[in-house]
Write an enzyme that holds these catalytic residues in place. Structure first.
Site, PDB file in Angstrom:
ATOM      1  N   CYS A 124       0.827  -1.213   0.000  1.00  0.00           N
ATOM      2  CA  CYS A 124       0.000   0.000   0.000  1.00  0.00           C
ATOM      3  C   CYS A 124       0.866   1.269   0.000  1.00  0.00           C
ATOM      4  CB  CYS A 124      -0.990  -0.027   1.153  1.00  0.00           C
ATOM      5  SG  CYS A 124      -2.367   1.137   0.909  1.00  0.00           S
ATOM      6  N   LYS A 166     -11.885   8.295  -1.048  1.00  0.00           N
ATOM      7  CA  LYS A 166     -11.153   7.120  -0.592  1.00  0.00           C
ATOM      8  C   LYS A 166     -11.587   5.877  -1.367  1.00  0.00           C
ATOM      9  CE  LYS A 166      -9.947   4.420   3.512  1.00  0.00           C
ATOM     10  NZ  LYS A 166     -10.157   4.239   4.971  1.00  0.00           N
ATOM     11  N   SER A 216      -7.608  -0.007   0.390  1.00  0.00           N
ATOM     12  CA  SER A 216      -8.019   1.018   1.347  1.00  0.00           C
ATOM     13  C   SER A 216      -7.009   2.159   1.266  1.00  0.00           C
ATOM     14  CB  SER A 216      -8.065   0.438   2.765  1.00  0.00           C
ATOM     15  OG  SER A 216      -8.399   1.421   3.713  1.00  0.00           O
ATOM     16  N   HIS A 267      -4.311  -4.699   0.104  1.00  0.00           N
ATOM     17  CA  HIS A 267      -4.057  -5.301   1.414  1.00  0.00           C
ATOM     18  C   HIS A 267      -4.573  -6.737   1.450  1.00  0.00           C
ATOM     19  CE1 HIS A 267      -2.608  -1.866   3.784  1.00  0.00           C
ATOM     20  NE2 HIS A 267      -3.452  -1.111   3.109  1.00  0.00           N
ATOM     21  N   GLU A 283      -3.426  -9.026   3.075  1.00  0.00           N
ATOM     22  CA  GLU A 283      -3.219  -9.547   4.420  1.00  0.00           C
ATOM     23  C   GLU A 283      -4.378  -9.217   5.361  1.00  0.00           C
ATOM     24  OE1 GLU A 283      -1.920  -5.291   4.893  1.00  0.00           O
ATOM     25  OE2 GLU A 283      -1.903  -6.813   3.302  1.00  0.00           O
ATOM     26  N   ARG A 319     -14.477   3.511  12.181  1.00  0.00           N
ATOM     27  CA  ARG A 319     -13.567   4.511  12.731  1.00  0.00           C
ATOM     28  C   ARG A 319     -13.738   5.846  12.019  1.00  0.00           C
ATOM     29  NH1 ARG A 319      -7.945   3.500  10.485  1.00  0.00           N
ATOM     30  NH2 ARG A 319      -9.065   4.475   8.745  1.00  0.00           N
TER      31      ARG A 319
END
Length: 304
Positions: A142, A163, A192, A235, A237, A249
């Site tokens: 990323c 985003k 992300s 990502h 992972e 969040r």
């Protein structure tokens, strides 16, 4: 075969509960083989979560892997207890004379800053320069991928209108690459981020290969032609709930944020997301370890 990590690392109990083979230091020292030596530069704020995610992906391989955790010395972490960092992390000054078979440089939530405005940019540049002579193969994730593409090759990052968050379909542009062995013709991966790199700029650099893109998410996988550096802009992972936690969040902060795409069942954020990229992530990490680290790294790391 197992991964070797400190016995008291919080990730140990989580991985053992998932029947992942974690070897104690005592047992590892009595095996007459040389493990792969990996170091992870963890730039993510939730360090324990990221440790567990990455160690899970590194564990499902027939190779014994010794893992060290590296922190930026000049940056104060707001989300991880200092005792944890002191107990399990090392600094660059402590490892600069060491050599490693592989390294992972994670992402970081600083995409909207210019690289030079990141408070640890100078130290990160020093570490990335050090990998040229002290690490056989480095995997960048990323923002870590964007930072390394800029530092090593001058590839710029560009702000997105909003985003990019969600699960997107990807294609291998070079399906015969060892990186994609075992993967389907189309595969899913989470993204992300607020910024992107452009495919045309990567294709203009002879030392780089563009390996995978997504119609919606753009560039995904890139590597150097000498196989010493790999870059994932997503990502793979991530856990099943990671994007949900990030979304919650951001809402709690009052941000004008869209729901992650192709993620919640029926776009209902009250329903738990289904993980559809686990095998993709496992194969990509396994293939990196096998074909770009284990198969080509020298037995004597002093010869790097």
């Amino acid at each position: 075969m197992p991964i070797r990590i400190p016995d008291s690392l919080p990730a140990t109990a989580v991985l053992e509960s998932e029947n992942i083979f974690v070897m104690t230091e005592h047992r590892a020292l009595h095996q007459d083989i040389r493990p792969l030596n990996l170091i992870i530069l963890n730039l993510m704020p939730t360090k324990i979560v990221t440790e567990t995610q990455l160690l899970r992906k590194l564990s499902n391989t027939p190779l014994q892997i010794k893992v060290e955790l590296l922190r930026i010395s000049g940056h104060v972490s707001k989300n991880t207890d200092e005792d944890h960092l002191d107990s399990f992390y090392t600094t660059f000054e402590q490892v600069r004379d060491n050599n490693y078979d592989g390294m992972i440089i994670t992402g970081a939530p600083v995409e909207n800053l210019d690289f030079s405005d990141v408070d640890y940019w100078d130290e990160l540049c020093e570490i990335m320069d050090w990998t040229r002579s002290h690490v056989h193969s480095t995997l960048h994730i990323c923002w870590g991928a964007q930072a390394a593409l800029f530092y090593h090759y001058g590839i710029r990052k560009y702000g997105l209108p909003a985003k990019l968050s969600g699960i997107f379909t990807h294609h291998a542009l070079k399906p015969n690459s060892p990186l994609f062995r075992g993967l389907d013709d189309e595969f899913l991966a989470p993204h992300s981020r607020y910024t992107e790199v452009h495919a045309d700029e990567i294709l203009a650099v002879p030392q780089l290969e563009l390996l995978s893109t997504s119609p919606e998410a753009g560039v995904f996988a890139v590597k150097s032609t000498d196989n010493r550096r790999l870059f994932f802009t997503g990502h793979v992972e991530y856990d099943a709930d990671t994007l949900a936690l990030e979304y919650q969040r951001d809402l709690a902060k009052g941000l004008d944020i869209a729901m992650p795409e192709n993620y919640f069942p029926d776009n209902d954020p009250t329903r738990p997301p289904v993980m559809r990229w686990r095998s993709t992530g496992q194969l990509l990490f396994n293939n990196w370890l096998n074909y770009y680290v284990y198969q080509t790294t020298p037995y004597d790391l002093r010869t790097l």
